[in-house]
Write an enzyme that holds these catalytic residues in place. Structure first.
Site, short mmCIF file in Angstrom:
data_model
loop_
_atom_site.label_atom_id
_atom_site.label_comp_id
_atom_site.label_asym_id
_atom_site.label_seq_id
_atom_site.Cartn_x
_atom_site.Cartn_y
_atom_site.Cartn_z
CG ASP A 195 -12.83 31.47 -36.67
OD1 ASP A 195 -12.34 31.96 -37.70
OD2 ASP A 195 -12.99 32.18 -35.40
CD1 TRP A 261 -11.71 35.97 -40.68
CD2 TRP A 261 -10.17 34.34 -41.07
NE1 TRP A 261 -11.39 35.00 -39.62
CE2 TRP A 261 -10.41 34.18 -39.91
CE3 TRP A 261 -9.00 33.67 -41.74
CZ2 TRP A 261 -9.79 33.02 -39.06
CZ3 TRP A 261 -8.54 32.72 -41.07
CH2 TRP A 261 -8.87 32.45 -39.56
N GLY A 262 -12.60 35.81 -46.22
CA GLY A 262 -12.41 36.18 -47.57
C GLY A 262 -11.22 35.59 -48.10
CG ASP A 282 -11.96 38.69 -36.49
OD1 ASP A 282 -12.45 38.03 -37.48
OD2 ASP A 282 -11.37 38.05 -35.40
#
Length: 613
Positions: A195, A261-262, A282
């Site tokens: 993450d 997350w792009g 998400d």
């Protein structure tokens, strides 16, 4: 964020992290346009098809336990889901207790009792070996920064790391080599999800940083503000992590799942370090969240292929608006993830699964679309405000998967001509519904469907290829690498919504045009771009019509290289027809170069680009 906005301390950190980075992408457009003479994507060692498995986060968040995970693992085995491909049993945030003074992470044994060792230490080795003994693979979770997402977003939640501030710094920042030796080496995990909250959510002004609970870091990634982010710093951290993994697993037998997350141009560099990378925020268990995440990957077929996959996040089948009471939406969700080659990572609690949920996630014909060995992501060939059609070229010649999608809450009719599938409309063709098994002939060269609200019809279509002895580049996106995308021409904010290289569309998402004429087939790019196409000596000629993607003459230079040797070059303002021999060529490279002093951005098209055998 520009250098003038950095404090001296942060500037020093940025320069230190970005220095000596041979794998990290450079901004020098001229060097990026030079031919490499090879297909530069890493050879496939694992994840030749999209990974499949299960993750507990959407069902349990940090309330996961070893018992809950093992209950799901048993269901994967007993129901045949593991045999269908769902083999990675992962965990997410919450497993750690603290980081010891020697840097080793201790496991929360109240959650994972098998981790307790007789000498008072902890190890996940018994847990991993238990999964391996079941024929499953094991996945773990960490963060690229000092701290994890739960420490920022769930400040008072259960199962947060404990101890001093330093002991609670359980992310990989500063511990890449030690943590990777522990995770992939000593403990034996097969998959690690990394993450990025640690480089996004611990800025100095946060209350939990001001009060000394956590140390400030960055932010090097500012959510939804690419103009304020520092992509090279984040990329450097993932590059260092990959180097640490390679030192432990030189055979490449592992998965690194990048979860930022792009953001920070991950589609540019994700394939260099991970086997999958998130393209969106998400997912939530509702229809519009699912469509948003789907859209984040659907236009990026040229950025994915064997060993490197776009990841719109986990499957929500079995949860919320995709539970057993919503089978139409659940099948649509599964169909869309299948046709865009998304990793199929289940997110529901499967310990007591509903039969309809098991039927949907275990549908072998649908899984086969996702796992087709050619690795071509489906591409959009038709779109209205409420509907769209996606086509995926399968490994078997003349075979296409077709998804007919109703995004709306109202019935819709949708028709797609066989020609849009690059199949001969005059030749016989059949279509089989992969959910019902019903098969019938295609009539008059058109596939039509009446779609219920939120329905997606997933079909397998067989016919005669339109090109009798060739293939359009748009039919083989898995064999194309966007080596340079020209994004320095456009603002960071625009880059967040554009896709610099697309199949059958311009980077802005508009139709392909050359010389004032719309083209259904082709690759839309920005100028100052370079595409690598893996030919493997299978083709004899390359043909295309190349030009600016509008009716205004723009000066462009088009070059074609074969294994690094210049095969064609022409500059001008008019479209140019290209027909060059490529027999014996392994890697074809397509370069377009040019600037527009007024507009700043030039959209270009390789129209009807095709390879002939």
């Amino acid at each position: 964020m520009t250098i003038r906005h950095l404090t001296h301390r942060r500037l020093a950190t940025v320069l230190a992290l970005a220095a000596c980075a041979p794998a990290v992408h450079a901004d020098n457009a001229a060097s990026n346009l030079r031919p490499s003479g090879r297909f530069s994507v890493r050879p496939v060692a694992t994840a030749a098809t999209p990974p499949m498995g299960w993750n507990p986060w959407n069902a349990f968040h940090t309330q996961v336990t070893e018992a809950k995970i093992m209950a799901v693992a048993q269901v994967l085995k007993s129901t045949g889901l593991a045999d269908a491909g769902y083999r990675y049993v992962n965990m997410d945030d919450g497993w750690w207790l603290k980081r010891r003074a020697d840097g080793r992470i201790e496991i929360r044994t109240s959650m994972f009792p098998s981790a307790a060792l007789p000498d008072g230490g902890t190890s996940f080795r018994p847990y991993v070996e238990r999964l391996h003994s079941m024929g499953l693979k094991a996945g773990l979770y960490t963060d690229i920064g000092r701290n994890a997402c739960s420490q920022s977003w769930d400040e008072h939640g259960a199962n947060l790391p404990v101890g001093t501030r330093q002991e609670r710094e359980i992310g990989t920042y500063g511990y890449q080599a030690q943590d990777m030796r522990l995770f992939y080496g000593e403990w034996g995990f097969d998959y690690v999800k990394v993450d990025a909250c640690g480089v996004a959510d611990f800025q100095a002004e946060k209350p939990f940083v001001k009060d000394g609970t956590y140390r400030a870091l960055g932010p090097y990634m500012v959510r939804n503000r690419p103009d304020l982010s520092e992509p090279k710093v984040v990329e450097r951290l993932y590059a260092d992590l990959r180097a640490a993994i390679d030192a432990v697993r030189p055979d490449g037998d592992f998965i690194l799942s990048i979860c930022n997350w792009g953001e920070v141009h991950v589609t540019d560099w994700g394939k260099d370090y991970g086997q999958m990378w998130r393209t969106s925020q998400d997912i939530s268990a509702n229809w519009w969240s699912m469509l948003h995440n789907f859209d984040s990957s659907a236009g990026r077929a040229l950025y994915a292929g064997p060993g490197h996959w776009n990841d719109p996040d986990m499957l929500e089948v079995g949860l919320g608006e995709f539970d057993a009471d919503h089978p139409v939406e659940a099948r649509a969700h599964m169909s869309l993830w299948a046709i865009i080659n998304a990793p199929l990572v289940l997110g529901a609690d499967l310990s007591k699964p509903a039969p309809v949920v098991l039927d949907i996630i275990g549908k072998r014909d649908v899984i086969a679309v996702n796992q087709d060995p050619a690795g071509n992501q489906g591409v959009i060939v038709a779109r209205t405000a409420d509907t769209e059609a996606l086509v995926k070229s399968m490994a078997q010649a003349g075979t296409k998967a077709l998804a007919l999608v109703n995004r709306s809450a109202h019935p819709q009719a949708l028709s797609v001509a066989l020609a849009r599938l690059n199949l001969d409309p005059a030749a016989p063709a059949t279509m089989r519904d992969l959910w019902t098994g019903q098969e019938r002939a295609v009539e008059r060269g058109v596939i039509s469907a009446e779609l219920a609200p939120h329905e997606t019809r997933l079909l397998l279509v067989r016919g005669l290829p339109e090109l009798k002895n060739g293939v359009y580049l748009g039919e083989m996106p898995a064999r194309i690498n966007v080596a340079a995308d020209g994004r320095t021409q456009i603002s960071a904010l625009r880059f967040a919504s554009w896709v610099p290289a697309q199949v059958n569309a311009s980077p802005a998402g508009t139709p392909l045009m050359v010389g004032g004429k719309r083209r259904d087939n082709g690759i839309g790019v920005l100028s100052d771009s370079r595409l690598e196409v893996r030919l493997d000596k299978e083709f004899s000629r390359f043909r295309t019509v190349a030009g600016a993607n509008d009716d205004t003459a723009r000066p462009l230079t088009f070059r074609v290289y074969g294994d690094g040797k210049l095969l064609f070059e022409q500059a001008g303002t008019q479209p140019v027809e290209i027909d060059v021999p490529v027999r014996g060529v392994d890697t074809l490279e397509l370069v377009v170069e040019g600037k527009d002093r007024e507009a700043g951005v030039v959209l270009a098209t390789w129209a009807d680009a095709r390879l002939m055998r």
